[in-house]
Write an enzyme that holds these catalytic residues in place. Structure first.
Site, PDB file in Angstrom:
ATOM      1  N   HIS A  88      33.112  86.998  78.768  1.00 52.51           N
ATOM      2  CA  HIS A  88      33.671  88.333  78.570  1.00 52.51           C
ATOM      3  C   HIS A  88      33.676  88.636  77.076  1.00 52.51           C
ATOM      4  O   HIS A  88      33.697  87.724  76.232  1.00 52.51           O
ATOM      5  CB  HIS A  88      35.097  88.398  79.100  1.00 52.51           C
ATOM      6  CG  HIS A  88      35.196  88.368  80.587  1.00 52.51           C
ATOM      7  ND1 HIS A  88      36.309  88.819  81.266  1.00 52.51           N
ATOM      8  CD2 HIS A  88      34.327  87.939  81.542  1.00 52.51           C
ATOM      9  CE1 HIS A  88      36.122  88.676  82.561  1.00 52.51           C
ATOM     10  NE2 HIS A  88      34.933  88.137  82.758  1.00 52.51           N
TER      11      HIS A  88
ATOM     12  N   GLU B 149      35.987  89.638  75.099  1.00 46.11           N
ATOM     13  CA  GLU B 149      37.127  89.070  74.392  1.00 46.11           C
ATOM     14  C   GLU B 149      36.926  87.584  74.099  1.00 46.11           C
ATOM     15  O   GLU B 149      37.202  87.114  72.999  1.00 46.11           O
ATOM     16  CB  GLU B 149      38.425  89.232  75.205  1.00 46.11           C
ATOM     17  CG  GLU B 149      38.785  90.650  75.548  1.00 46.11           C
ATOM     18  CD  GLU B 149      38.265  91.075  76.923  1.00 46.11           C
ATOM     19  OE1 GLU B 149      37.076  90.861  77.232  1.00 46.11           O
ATOM     20  OE2 GLU B 149      39.067  91.637  77.692  1.00 46.11           O
TER      21      GLU B 149
ATOM     22  N   CYS C 263      41.455  90.967  81.347  1.00 48.78           N
ATOM     23  CA  CYS C 263      41.764  90.342  82.627  1.00 48.78           C
ATOM     24  C   CYS C 263      42.706  89.155  82.388  1.00 48.78           C
ATOM     25  O   CYS C 263      43.054  88.843  81.250  1.00 48.78           O
ATOM     26  CB  CYS C 263      40.471  89.870  83.298  1.00 48.78           C
ATOM     27  SG  CYS C 263      39.678  88.494  82.430  1.00 48.78           S
TER      28      CYS C 263
ATOM     29  N   CYS D 286      41.131  86.426  80.061  1.00 42.30           N
ATOM     30  CA  CYS D 286      41.115  86.829  78.650  1.00 42.30           C
ATOM     31  C   CYS D 286      42.527  86.883  78.075  1.00 42.30           C
ATOM     32  O   CYS D 286      42.744  86.516  76.918  1.00 42.30           O
ATOM     33  CB  CYS D 286      40.394  88.155  78.490  1.00 42.30           C
ATOM     34  SG  CYS D 286      38.631  88.018  78.887  1.00 42.30           S
TER      35      CYS D 286
END
Length: 187
Positions: free
Chosen positions: A86, A88, A116, A119
């Site tokens: 992701h 992040e 999410c 993260c």
């Protein structure tokens, strides 16, 4: 894509952001202003656009400390064959490498979509002090939408959260991507 920005900061629920126990002075938020938040979110949008051009879900992230860019990243799960890639996570990894420390105290993470659970956990473990995000994620958001992990005082770190910076632009890059995918059909 960048020409579509309207120059407005919209939807901030809290300004100034709440100050968790871990932050004792106003100096921690000297870089926090609507104008500064918008500036860094625009750079996160550039990362999201790079991800979109690579066929990834367009989410971008940028990490800043004391007004200085440390790292950025865009979603790369498909290209890296990594469910953890992701925006992040990639930005956190790059920032930690840049500063030579897995703790990112004194940093702000700007991300185009609400993080999410995975993260959010990485944000907590990295000791990021402030999270600024654009679009909410009602199906998986761990900051304000589905869960509110950063408000859980049982955790050993607190993160200040500012939501809604360039909300419409951040939401549109995502909805445009999925609209295009539906028109093209499965690949």
């Amino acid at each position: 894509m960048m020409a579509e920005f309207d120059g407005k900061v919209t939807g901030n629920r809290e300004w100034p952001p709440f100050r968790p126990k871990a932050l004792k002075t106003a100096e921690h938020f000297m870089e926090a202003s609507p104008e500064t938040d918008e500036k860094w979110m625009r750079i996160a949008l550039v990362e999201a656009e790079r991800a979109r051009k690579a066929g990834e879900v367009p989410v971008g992230a940028v990490i800043v400390r004391e007004g200085e860019f440390l790292a950025g990243g865009g979603n790369s799960q498909i290209s890296l064959n990594d469910p953890c890639a992701h925006a992040e996570i990639l930005a956190i990894r790059a920032a930690a490498a840049a500063v030579g420390n897995y703790r990112l105290a004194g940093t702000t993470l700007y991300v185009t979509l609400e993080p999410c659970i995975m993260c959010a956990g990485a944000i907590l473990h990295a000791r990021i002090e402030r999270l600024v995000f654009g679009a909410a994620d009602p199906k998986g958001g761990a900051a304000v939408s589905l869960y509110r992990l950063f408000e859980d005082r049982r955790l050993n770190h607190a993160v200040a959260v500012t939501e809604g910076v360039l909300r419409e632009v951040c939401a549109e890059i995502l909805s445009g991507f999925f609209r295009e995918k539906r028109l093209i059909g499965p690949s």
